[in-house]
Scaffold this active site. Structure first.
Site, PDB file in Angstrom:
ATOM      1  N   GLU A 204      47.354  11.742  72.283  1.00 33.60           N
ATOM      2  CA  GLU A 204      48.767  11.901  72.670  1.00 33.60           C
ATOM      3  C   GLU A 204      49.010  12.849  73.845  1.00 33.60           C
ATOM      4  OE1 GLU A 204      51.529  12.461  69.522  1.00 33.60           O
ATOM      5  OE2 GLU A 204      50.907  10.653  68.479  1.00 33.60           O
ATOM      6  N   GLU A 393      46.899   6.041  64.967  1.00 33.71           N
ATOM      7  CA  GLU A 393      47.704   6.798  64.002  1.00 33.71           C
ATOM      8  C   GLU A 393      48.920   5.983  63.617  1.00 33.71           C
ATOM      9  OE1 GLU A 393      49.075  10.789  64.804  1.00 33.71           O
ATOM     10  OE2 GLU A 393      47.180  11.341  65.766  1.00 33.71           O
TER      11      GLU A 393
HETATM   12  C1  FCB Z   1      50.995  12.854  65.871  1.00 39.67           C
HETATM   13  C2  FCB Z   1      49.917  13.885  66.027  1.00 39.67           C
HETATM   14  C3  FCB Z   1      49.292  14.265  64.722  1.00 39.67           C
HETATM   15  C4  FCB Z   1      50.347  14.443  63.652  1.00 39.67           C
HETATM   16  C5  FCB Z   1      51.229  13.235  63.563  1.00 39.67           C
HETATM   17  C6  FCB Z   1      52.274  13.316  62.495  1.00 39.67           C
HETATM   18  O1  FCB Z   1      51.793  12.888  66.973  1.00 39.67           O
HETATM   19  O2  FCB Z   1      48.925  13.390  66.877  1.00 39.67           O
HETATM   20  O3  FCB Z   1      48.532  15.405  64.937  1.00 39.67           O
HETATM   21  O4  FCB Z   1      51.050  15.583  63.867  1.00 39.67           O
HETATM   22  O5  FCB Z   1      51.854  13.050  64.794  1.00 39.67           O
END
Ligand code: FCB
Length: 487
Positions: A204, A393
């Protein structure tokens, strides 16, 4: 707590851009494997990689053990007002000592892959110079246990915990740090390359740049000008690409390297050709800062025009490096961006503001948008022909509270996951090459400046005792994995 303006709220506000019992599937008999008889409309392709994800600072604890140096998150979270009630990652999930227990949980759930990150300051306590062998010892032990459990590691090299010492030159404000990251990537590829086949350079970019360098709401807590932030983003991209090259030059043949990007998930407001086309155009523009420049080797005209005098300084050679081809793209999919066609704008689209009543999870920024799980991989594939995509994610924030008997019945998270997985199944069934999915997160952990109350795990962690309890959502995920289909 609920009203706290969390990291991604800032970005939005400023307008920048099953039950615990395994029921046989319909048609399956008690003696047949449970996935037999699952309607094709619910199945995932054979070999689909079901995983879970975590990151070092959020779980490891042991921040002063085994020669680890301080990270920018240690420093940032020491300032009480920076995080929820001053919470920090000193102990977190105590993963440094408890990894075996958590690997056993993954094994019990049938998880096939695990995305973890290496803490750069464990390896280079002062950012550069001599490696700390004790840092490697931990990852060696963890990886050996993981492989023994038959779980495939995906290793992220940078998930936000930069060695504090690198702030002496301004962190990502300096291109020297991009080179230091490449050196660290080379060493990591050499050390881990016999066991890790998939590396992710960074997680990110836009989140850690905006929250860390623009708004100061995450480490290192800087509030730089627009021009400086554009330059930081550029340096980070350079670091990412030099990292890719370093992994390739130092790992074994066949090692694969990609990125985990929280791409802006543009979704057409209504699925008509005009809105679908507008949201595709928007995908390219709204992701100009990372995905577009990586794939096209140039910043879009609109991106540079909008920045004007604040545009980053760069050379043609740097853009060439930044567009070093990747083996896969990881998408972190959480909230959607709703788009409609609009001929009155120069771009041909309009990004809609969300009404106040728009549904969200416990994190204010986590607006519901399962459709993003369909459109983001689809546009990524259509625009740049990406051949291998992972969802690196996806997960839900809840204020989980155990029942008297100690169960955690997080039907809200199950609802969230089922909705997003339904869209994932749709896009995969259309032939878009999403090869795997990493659920954020294996367990509750330190949610950065939101601290510990904001829980993202499918395993509940009692942070007083470190006791782990698999939640209802964990049972749900286990069933999905066992069926290789929606449950
Ligand atoms: C993402 C992050 C991770 C966590 C999730 C909820 O943006 O990469 O570390 O905080 O959100």
């Amino acid at each position: 707590m609920t009203d706290r303006i969390t990291r991604r709220n800032f970005t939005r506000l400023l307008g920048l851009s099953a039950s615990a019992v395994a029921l046989p599937a319909a048609g399956a008999t008690a003696s047949s494997p449970v996935h037999e008889g699952v309607p094709p409309s619910r199945e995932f392709p054979g070999g689909f990689l079901w995983g879970t994800a975590t990151s070092a600072y959020q779980i490891e604890g042991a921040t002063e053990e085994a020669g680890r140096g301080p990270s920018i998150w240690d420093t940032f979270s020491r300032v009480k007002k920076n995080t929820y009630t001053g919470e920090n990652g000193d102990v977190a999930d105590d993963e440094f000592h408890r990894y075996r227990e958590d690997i056993a949980i993954m094994q019990e759930l049938g998880v096939k892959a695990y995305q973890f990150s290496v803490a750069w300051p464990r390896i280079f306590p002062t950012g550069t110079g001599a490696q700390n062998p004790q840092g490697w010892d931990f990852y060696d032990r963890m990886l050996d246990a993981l492989l023994k459990a038959g779980i495939e590691p995906f290793c992220t090299l940078y998930h936000w915990d930069m060695p504090q010492a690198l702030m002496a030159v301004g962190g990502w404000q300096s291109a020297d740090v991009a080179r230091a990251f490449a050196d660290y990537s080379a060493v990591a590829a050499r050390h881990l390359g016999d066991r890790v086949k998939n590396f992710i350079t960074m997680s990110e970019i836009t989140t850690f740049v905006d929250e860390g360098y623009r708004y100061g709401s995450d480490a290192p807590g800087l509030k730089l000008s627009a021009g400086e932030v554009a330059q930081v983003t550029h340096n980070v991209l350079l670091g990412h690409a030099l990292g890719v090259q370093a992994v390739r030059a130092n790992a074994r043949a066949g090692t694969r390297v990609g990125i985990a990007d929280n791409a802006v998930s543009t979704c057409p407001v209504i699925e008509t050709p005009e809105h679908i086309n507008a949201a595709r155009t928007a995908y390219r523009e709204e992701n100009a800062r990372v995905l577009t420049v990586i794939h096209e080797g140039r910043y879009t005209e609109l991106y540079l025009k909008n920045l004007g005098a604040d545009a980053p300084k760069f050379t043609a050679e740097e853009l060439k490096i930044i567009s070093t081809p990747l083996d896969f793209i990881g998408l972190n999919i959480y909230e959607p961006t709703w788009v409609r066609a609009d001929d009155k704008t120069a771009s041909g689209y309009e990004v809609l503001d969300l009404p106040k009543s728009y549904p969200k999870m416990a994190a204010g920024w986590l607006q519901l948008g399962p459709r993003g799980m369909y459109w983001s991989p689809k546009y990524l594939h259509e625009l740049w022909g990406v051949k291998e995509i992972y969802i690196t994610e996806n997960g839900a924030a809840s204020w989980d509270v155990p029942t008297k008997s100690g169960e955690v019945l997080d039907v809200d998270r199950v609802f969230f996951l089922r909705s997003y997985l339904t869209s994932l199944q749709r896009v995969v069934s259309e032939g878009v090459p999403v090869k795997g999915y990493f659920l954020w997160s294996l367990m509750d952990n330190y949610e950065w400046s939101d601290g510990y109350p904001m829980r993202f795990g499918i395993t509940y962690v009692d942070f007083k005792t470190q006791k782990r309890t698999v939640k209802l959502s964990g049972e749900f995920y286990k069933e999905v994995i066992a069926r290789n289909a929606l449950a």
